[in-house]
Design an enzyme around this catalytic site. Structure first.
Site, short mmCIF file in Angstrom:
data_model
loop_
_atom_site.label_atom_id
_atom_site.label_comp_id
_atom_site.label_asym_id
_atom_site.label_seq_id
_atom_site.Cartn_x
_atom_site.Cartn_y
_atom_site.Cartn_z
N LYS A 25 0.97 -1.33 -0.14
CA LYS A 25 -0.20 0.23 0.11
C LYS A 25 1.18 0.86 -0.29
CE LYS A 25 -1.74 -0.90 3.94
NZ LYS A 25 -1.03 -2.01 4.36
N ARG A 139 12.18 -5.46 4.47
CA ARG A 139 11.88 -4.13 4.40
C ARG A 139 13.16 -3.48 4.77
NH1 ARG A 139 6.05 -1.30 5.58
NH2 ARG A 139 5.61 -2.63 7.31
N ARG A 172 11.77 -1.22 10.18
CA ARG A 172 10.99 -0.83 11.20
C ARG A 172 10.86 -2.27 12.48
NH1 ARG A 172 5.40 0.33 8.24
NH2 ARG A 172 4.71 -0.47 9.28
N ARG A 183 -0.15 -8.44 13.67
CA ARG A 183 -0.73 -7.46 12.96
C ARG A 183 -1.84 -7.47 12.00
NH1 ARG A 183 4.68 -4.86 10.62
NH2 ARG A 183 3.03 -3.72 9.26
P1 AP5 Z 1 4.65 -1.83 1.95
O1 AP5 Z 1 4.34 -0.74 0.40
O2 AP5 Z 1 5.65 -0.87 2.54
O3 AP5 Z 1 3.22 -1.99 1.92
P2 AP5 Z 1 2.77 -2.18 3.00
O4 AP5 Z 1 1.25 -2.38 2.44
O5 AP5 Z 1 2.78 -0.57 2.86
O6 AP5 Z 1 2.80 -2.21 4.98
P3 AP5 Z 1 2.60 -1.81 5.72
O7 AP5 Z 1 3.43 -2.88 6.77
O8 AP5 Z 1 3.05 -0.52 5.69
O9 AP5 Z 1 1.54 -1.51 6.18
P4 AP5 Z 1 0.78 -1.00 8.02
O10 AP5 Z 1 -0.42 -1.05 7.50
O11 AP5 Z 1 0.89 -2.27 8.63
O12 AP5 Z 1 1.50 -0.35 8.37
P5 AP5 Z 1 1.28 0.88 9.10
O13 AP5 Z 1 2.02 1.65 8.86
O14 AP5 Z 1 -0.31 1.47 8.03
O15 AP5 Z 1 5.38 -3.20 1.28
C1 AP5 Z 1 6.06 -4.07 2.40
C2 AP5 Z 1 8.09 -4.32 1.41
O16 AP5 Z 1 7.29 -5.10 0.54
C3 AP5 Z 1 9.35 -3.49 1.25
O17 AP5 Z 1 10.18 -3.69 1.30
C4 AP5 Z 1 8.28 -3.50 -0.90
O18 AP5 Z 1 9.23 -2.18 -1.38
C5 AP5 Z 1 7.84 -4.50 -1.47
N1 AP5 Z 1 6.91 -4.32 -1.85
C6 AP5 Z 1 6.02 -3.49 -2.02
N2 AP5 Z 1 5.16 -4.14 -3.00
C7 AP5 Z 1 5.94 -4.88 -3.89
C8 AP5 Z 1 5.34 -5.91 -5.29
N3 AP5 Z 1 4.59 -5.47 -5.83
N4 AP5 Z 1 6.80 -7.13 -5.25
C9 AP5 Z 1 7.33 -6.51 -4.37
N5 AP5 Z 1 7.67 -6.34 -3.30
C10 AP5 Z 1 7.05 -5.23 -3.12
O19 AP5 Z 1 0.15 0.73 10.30
C11 AP5 Z 1 1.30 0.27 11.04
C12 AP5 Z 1 0.62 0.35 12.73
O20 AP5 Z 1 0.37 1.90 13.23
C13 AP5 Z 1 -0.36 -0.41 12.79
O21 AP5 Z 1 -0.10 -1.74 13.62
C14 AP5 Z 1 -1.00 0.00 13.97
O22 AP5 Z 1 -0.28 0.18 15.81
C15 AP5 Z 1 -0.97 2.01 13.92
N6 AP5 Z 1 -1.73 2.26 12.32
C16 AP5 Z 1 -1.53 3.24 11.78
N7 AP5 Z 1 -3.00 3.28 11.53
C17 AP5 Z 1 -4.14 3.23 11.71
C18 AP5 Z 1 -5.82 3.40 12.20
N8 AP5 Z 1 -6.12 4.29 10.53
N9 AP5 Z 1 -6.24 2.89 13.41
C19 AP5 Z 1 -5.45 2.33 14.31
N10 AP5 Z 1 -4.01 2.23 13.84
C20 AP5 Z 1 -3.30 2.21 13.07
#
Ligand code: AP5
Length: 234
Positions: A25, A139, A172, A183
Protein backbone atom coordinates in the site's frame (compact mmCIF):
# COMPACT_ATOMS: atom_id res chain seq x y z
CA UNK A 1 9.21 14.89 -10.19
CA UNK A 2 9.90 11.23 -11.10
CA UNK A 3 9.18 9.58 -14.47
CA UNK A 4 6.24 7.78 -12.92
CA UNK A 5 4.48 11.08 -12.35
CA UNK A 6 5.23 12.47 -15.80
CA UNK A 7 1.54 12.27 -16.77
CA UNK A 8 -0.52 14.16 -14.20
CA UNK A 9 -3.95 12.77 -13.27
CA UNK A 10 -6.61 14.67 -11.32
CA UNK A 11 -8.21 12.84 -8.41
CA UNK A 12 -10.79 15.08 -6.71
CA UNK A 13 -11.78 12.46 -4.20
CA UNK A 14 -10.45 10.13 -1.53
CA UNK A 15 -8.59 7.08 -2.75
CA UNK A 16 -8.31 4.41 -0.06
CA UNK A 17 -5.87 1.51 -0.15
CA UNK A 18 -6.95 -1.45 1.98
CA UNK A 19 -4.86 -4.55 2.54
CA UNK A 20 -2.73 -6.45 5.03
CA UNK A 21 0.66 -5.32 6.35
CA UNK A 22 3.28 -5.66 3.61
CA UNK A 23 0.78 -5.77 0.73
CA UNK A 24 2.47 -2.77 -0.94
CA UNK A 25 0.00 0.00 0.00
CA UNK A 26 2.75 2.45 0.96
CA UNK A 27 4.82 1.73 -2.15
CA UNK A 28 1.89 2.33 -4.51
CA UNK A 29 0.14 5.14 -2.65
CA UNK A 30 3.28 7.29 -2.66
CA UNK A 31 3.51 6.91 -6.45
CA UNK A 32 -0.18 7.53 -7.16
CA UNK A 33 -0.31 10.54 -4.85
CA UNK A 34 2.71 12.04 -6.61
CA UNK A 35 1.15 11.35 -9.99
CA UNK A 36 -2.12 13.02 -8.99
CA UNK A 37 -0.42 15.87 -7.10
CA UNK A 38 -2.38 15.15 -3.91
CA UNK A 39 -1.20 14.30 -0.37
CA UNK A 40 -0.29 10.75 0.59
CA UNK A 41 -1.85 10.30 4.02
CA UNK A 42 -0.38 7.33 5.85
CA UNK A 43 -1.66 7.15 9.43
CA UNK A 44 1.22 4.77 10.21
CA UNK A 45 3.78 7.34 8.97
CA UNK A 46 2.02 10.08 10.94
CA UNK A 47 2.23 8.04 14.16
CA UNK A 48 5.87 7.11 13.52
CA UNK A 49 6.63 10.82 12.98
CA UNK A 50 4.91 11.67 16.30
CA UNK A 51 7.05 8.99 18.03
CA UNK A 52 10.26 10.35 16.49
CA UNK A 53 9.36 13.89 17.58
CA UNK A 54 8.51 12.68 21.10
CA UNK A 55 5.05 14.31 21.19
CA UNK A 56 2.29 13.33 23.65
CA UNK A 57 0.57 11.41 20.84
CA UNK A 58 3.83 9.63 20.03
CA UNK A 59 4.28 8.58 23.66
CA UNK A 60 0.72 7.24 23.75
CA UNK A 61 0.88 5.21 20.55
CA UNK A 62 4.44 3.85 20.74
CA UNK A 63 3.70 0.89 23.08
CA UNK A 64 0.52 0.05 21.13
CA UNK A 65 2.36 -0.08 17.81
CA UNK A 66 5.22 -2.08 19.37
CA UNK A 67 2.66 -4.74 20.29
CA UNK A 68 1.22 -4.75 16.76
CA UNK A 69 -2.22 -3.61 17.93
CA UNK A 70 -4.40 -0.89 16.41
CA UNK A 71 -4.34 2.61 17.89
CA UNK A 72 -7.74 3.56 19.44
CA UNK A 73 -10.20 5.08 16.97
CA UNK A 74 -10.54 8.42 18.80
CA UNK A 75 -6.79 9.14 18.54
CA UNK A 76 -6.75 8.13 14.86
CA UNK A 77 -9.79 10.24 13.95
CA UNK A 78 -8.53 13.35 15.77
CA UNK A 79 -5.23 13.15 13.88
CA UNK A 80 -6.93 12.54 10.51
CA UNK A 81 -9.43 15.39 10.97
CA UNK A 82 -6.60 17.78 11.81
CA UNK A 83 -4.66 16.67 8.74
CA UNK A 84 -7.65 17.02 6.41
CA UNK A 85 -8.27 20.56 7.60
CA UNK A 86 -5.08 21.63 5.80
CA UNK A 87 -5.67 23.26 2.38
CA UNK A 88 -3.51 20.79 0.43
CA UNK A 89 -6.23 18.11 0.55
CA UNK A 90 -8.80 20.20 -1.38
CA UNK A 91 -8.25 18.19 -4.60
CA UNK A 92 -8.34 14.77 -2.99
CA UNK A 93 -5.90 12.53 -1.13
CA UNK A 94 -4.64 8.98 -1.00
CA UNK A 95 -5.19 7.15 2.29
CA UNK A 96 -2.70 4.43 3.15
CA UNK A 97 -3.59 2.31 6.18
CA UNK A 98 -6.77 4.26 6.99
CA UNK A 99 -9.57 3.49 7.71
CA UNK A 100 -8.85 0.29 9.59
CA UNK A 101 -12.04 -0.28 11.58
CA UNK A 102 -15.72 0.01 10.78
CA UNK A 103 -16.03 2.98 13.16
CA UNK A 104 -13.22 4.81 11.33
CA UNK A 105 -14.84 4.07 7.93
CA UNK A 106 -18.22 5.40 9.09
CA UNK A 107 -16.66 8.55 10.52
CA UNK A 108 -14.68 9.07 7.32
CA UNK A 109 -17.91 8.85 5.28
CA UNK A 110 -19.32 11.69 7.39
CA UNK A 111 -16.15 13.80 7.02
CA UNK A 112 -16.13 13.32 3.22
CA UNK A 113 -19.80 14.29 2.97
CA UNK A 114 -19.14 17.39 5.09
CA UNK A 115 -16.22 18.38 2.86
CA UNK A 116 -18.32 17.96 -0.28
CA UNK A 117 -16.43 14.97 -1.66
CA UNK A 118 -18.31 12.18 -3.39
CA UNK A 119 -17.86 8.55 -2.48
CA UNK A 120 -14.27 7.35 -2.14
CA UNK A 121 -12.60 4.92 -4.53
CA UNK A 122 -11.38 1.93 -2.53
CA UNK A 123 -8.82 -0.63 -3.67
CA UNK A 124 -8.26 -3.85 -1.75
CA UNK A 125 -4.72 -5.30 -2.10
CA UNK A 126 -4.89 -9.11 -1.98
CA UNK A 127 -1.77 -11.20 -1.35
CA UNK A 128 -0.97 -14.47 0.47
CA UNK A 129 0.67 -14.60 3.91
CA UNK A 130 3.98 -16.21 2.82
CA UNK A 131 4.72 -13.31 0.51
CA UNK A 132 3.73 -10.76 3.17
CA UNK A 133 6.21 -12.27 5.63
CA UNK A 134 8.99 -12.20 3.03
CA UNK A 135 8.25 -8.58 2.10
CA UNK A 136 8.13 -7.36 5.70
CA UNK A 137 11.33 -9.18 6.69
CA UNK A 138 13.12 -7.60 3.70
CA UNK A 139 11.79 -4.06 4.06
CA UNK A 140 14.12 -1.12 4.75
CA UNK A 141 12.78 2.46 4.88
CA UNK A 142 14.54 5.80 4.48
CA UNK A 143 14.74 7.64 7.81
CA UNK A 144 14.50 11.01 6.01
CA UNK A 145 11.53 10.88 3.62
CA UNK A 146 10.22 7.33 3.97
CA UNK A 147 11.26 5.89 0.58
CA UNK A 148 10.60 2.13 0.73
CA UNK A 149 13.13 -0.57 -0.31
CA UNK A 150 13.31 -4.33 -0.14
CA UNK A 151 16.52 -6.34 0.05
CA UNK A 152 14.96 -9.07 -2.12
CA UNK A 153 12.98 -7.19 -4.75
CA UNK A 154 13.88 -3.49 -4.66
CA UNK A 155 17.32 -3.03 -3.07
CA UNK A 156 18.99 0.40 -2.86
CA UNK A 157 22.04 0.97 -5.08
CA UNK A 158 24.25 1.22 -1.96
CA UNK A 159 23.37 -0.96 1.05
CA UNK A 160 21.79 1.01 3.90
CA UNK A 161 21.59 4.32 1.95
CA UNK A 162 18.54 5.86 0.25
CA UNK A 163 18.99 6.34 -3.52
CA UNK A 164 16.78 9.45 -3.50
CA UNK A 165 18.29 11.56 -0.71
CA UNK A 166 21.23 9.65 0.80
CA UNK A 167 19.30 9.11 4.06
CA UNK A 168 20.04 6.19 6.36
CA UNK A 169 17.81 3.15 5.79
CA UNK A 170 16.22 1.62 8.89
CA UNK A 171 14.06 -1.41 9.72
CA UNK A 172 10.72 -0.79 11.44
CA UNK A 173 10.53 -2.18 15.00
CA UNK A 174 7.09 -3.64 14.23
CA UNK A 175 8.53 -5.76 11.38
CA UNK A 176 9.93 -8.25 13.91
CA UNK A 177 8.27 -11.65 13.26
CA UNK A 178 6.41 -11.81 16.61
CA UNK A 179 4.90 -8.33 16.08
CA UNK A 180 4.06 -9.08 12.43
CA UNK A 181 1.97 -12.04 13.67
CA UNK A 182 -0.07 -9.67 15.88
CA UNK A 183 -0.45 -7.13 13.06
CA UNK A 184 -1.77 -9.79 10.71
CA UNK A 185 -4.22 -10.99 13.38
CA UNK A 186 -5.43 -7.40 13.96
CA UNK A 187 -5.89 -7.00 10.21
CA UNK A 188 -7.98 -10.20 9.93
CA UNK A 189 -10.12 -9.29 12.93
CA UNK A 190 -10.65 -5.53 12.54
CA UNK A 191 -9.77 -4.38 9.02
CA UNK A 192 -10.64 -7.18 6.59
CA UNK A 193 -14.41 -6.70 7.18
CA UNK A 194 -14.09 -3.23 5.61
CA UNK A 195 -13.86 -4.84 2.16
CA UNK A 196 -17.51 -5.95 2.56
CA UNK A 197 -18.49 -2.54 3.88
CA UNK A 198 -17.15 -0.83 0.74
CA UNK A 199 -18.32 -3.62 -1.60
CA UNK A 200 -21.88 -3.01 -0.40
CA UNK A 201 -21.45 0.68 -1.30
CA UNK A 202 -20.32 -0.31 -4.82
CA UNK A 203 -16.95 1.46 -4.49
CA UNK A 204 -14.57 -1.49 -4.05
CA UNK A 205 -12.00 -2.72 -6.58
CA UNK A 206 -9.39 -5.37 -5.92
CA UNK A 207 -5.85 -5.70 -7.18
CA UNK A 208 -3.58 -8.75 -7.23
CA UNK A 209 -0.85 -7.35 -5.00
CA UNK A 210 1.32 -10.47 -5.37
CA UNK A 211 2.36 -9.16 -8.80
CA UNK A 212 5.45 -6.97 -9.32
CA UNK A 213 5.46 -3.30 -8.26
CA UNK A 214 5.17 -2.26 -11.93
CA UNK A 215 2.27 -4.64 -12.65
CA UNK A 216 0.37 -3.54 -9.55
CA UNK A 217 0.96 0.10 -10.57
CA UNK A 218 -0.43 -0.61 -14.04
CA UNK A 219 -3.50 -2.32 -12.57
CA UNK A 220 -4.12 0.66 -10.29
CA UNK A 221 -3.90 3.11 -13.18
CA UNK A 222 -6.45 0.98 -15.07
CA UNK A 223 -8.78 1.11 -12.06
CA UNK A 224 -8.45 4.91 -11.94
CA UNK A 225 -9.17 5.17 -15.67
CA UNK A 226 -12.22 2.93 -15.36
CA UNK A 227 -13.51 5.06 -12.50
CA UNK A 228 -13.02 8.15 -14.65
CA UNK A 229 -15.05 6.59 -17.44
CA UNK A 230 -17.74 5.56 -14.97
CA UNK A 231 -18.36 8.83 -13.19
CA UNK A 232 -15.98 11.41 -14.62
CA UNK A 233 -14.45 12.33 -11.29
CA UNK A 234 -10.85 11.76 -12.29
P1 AP5 B 1 4.93 -1.55 1.67
O1 AP5 B 1 4.53 -0.75 0.50
O2 AP5 B 1 5.73 -0.88 2.75
O3 AP5 B 1 3.64 -2.30 2.30
P2 AP5 B 1 2.42 -1.73 3.13
O4 AP5 B 1 1.21 -2.41 2.64
O5 AP5 B 1 2.45 -0.25 3.14
O6 AP5 B 1 2.80 -2.33 4.55
P3 AP5 B 1 2.81 -1.70 6.00
O7 AP5 B 1 3.55 -2.67 6.86
O8 AP5 B 1 3.35 -0.29 5.98
O9 AP5 B 1 1.32 -1.65 6.33
P4 AP5 B 1 0.65 -1.55 7.67
O10 AP5 B 1 -0.71 -1.23 7.24
O11 AP5 B 1 0.80 -2.68 8.59
O12 AP5 B 1 1.50 -0.39 8.42
P5 AP5 B 1 1.11 1.08 8.88
O13 AP5 B 1 2.33 1.89 8.87
O14 AP5 B 1 -0.09 1.56 8.17
O15 AP5 B 1 5.72 -2.83 1.12
C1 AP5 B 1 6.29 -3.77 2.02
C2 AP5 B 1 7.59 -4.32 1.42
O16 AP5 B 1 7.29 -5.03 0.22
C3 AP5 B 1 8.59 -3.21 1.01
O17 AP5 B 1 9.89 -3.65 1.28
C4 AP5 B 1 8.36 -3.03 -0.51
O18 AP5 B 1 9.54 -2.63 -1.18
C5 AP5 B 1 7.95 -4.45 -0.92
N1 AP5 B 1 6.95 -4.46 -1.99
C6 AP5 B 1 5.87 -3.68 -2.12
N2 AP5 B 1 5.15 -4.02 -3.21
C7 AP5 B 1 5.81 -5.07 -3.80
C8 AP5 B 1 5.57 -5.85 -4.96
N3 AP5 B 1 4.50 -5.65 -5.73
N4 AP5 B 1 6.46 -6.85 -5.26
C9 AP5 B 1 7.53 -7.08 -4.46
N5 AP5 B 1 7.83 -6.34 -3.35
C10 AP5 B 1 6.97 -5.35 -3.01
O19 AP5 B 1 0.64 0.83 10.39
C11 AP5 B 1 1.57 0.55 11.42
C12 AP5 B 1 0.86 0.57 12.77
O20 AP5 B 1 0.33 1.88 13.02
C13 AP5 B 1 -0.35 -0.36 12.91
O21 AP5 B 1 0.04 -1.66 13.29
C14 AP5 B 1 -1.14 0.35 14.02
O22 AP5 B 1 -0.59 0.12 15.27
C15 AP5 B 1 -0.93 1.82 13.69
N6 AP5 B 1 -1.97 2.37 12.79
C16 AP5 B 1 -1.75 2.93 11.58
N7 AP5 B 1 -2.90 3.33 11.03
C17 AP5 B 1 -3.88 3.02 11.92
C18 AP5 B 1 -5.28 3.18 11.88
N8 AP5 B 1 -5.93 3.75 10.86
N9 AP5 B 1 -5.98 2.72 12.96
C19 AP5 B 1 -5.36 2.17 14.02
N10 AP5 B 1 -4.04 1.98 14.09
C20 AP5 B 1 -3.28 2.42 13.05
Amino acid sequence: MSAVSAVRMALNRALIFLGPPGAGKGTQSRRIAERCGVPHLSTGDMFRDAITRGTDLGRMVEPIMKRGELVPDDLVMKMVEQRLSQPDSANGFVFDGFPRTLAQAEQLDRILARKGFGKPLVVDFTVGEDLLLRRLSGRWTCSVRGEIYNIYDAPPKNAGICDADGGKLIQRPDDRPEVVKERLAAYERQTKPLADYYRRQGVLDTVNAAASVEEVGRALREILKRAEGRDGHL
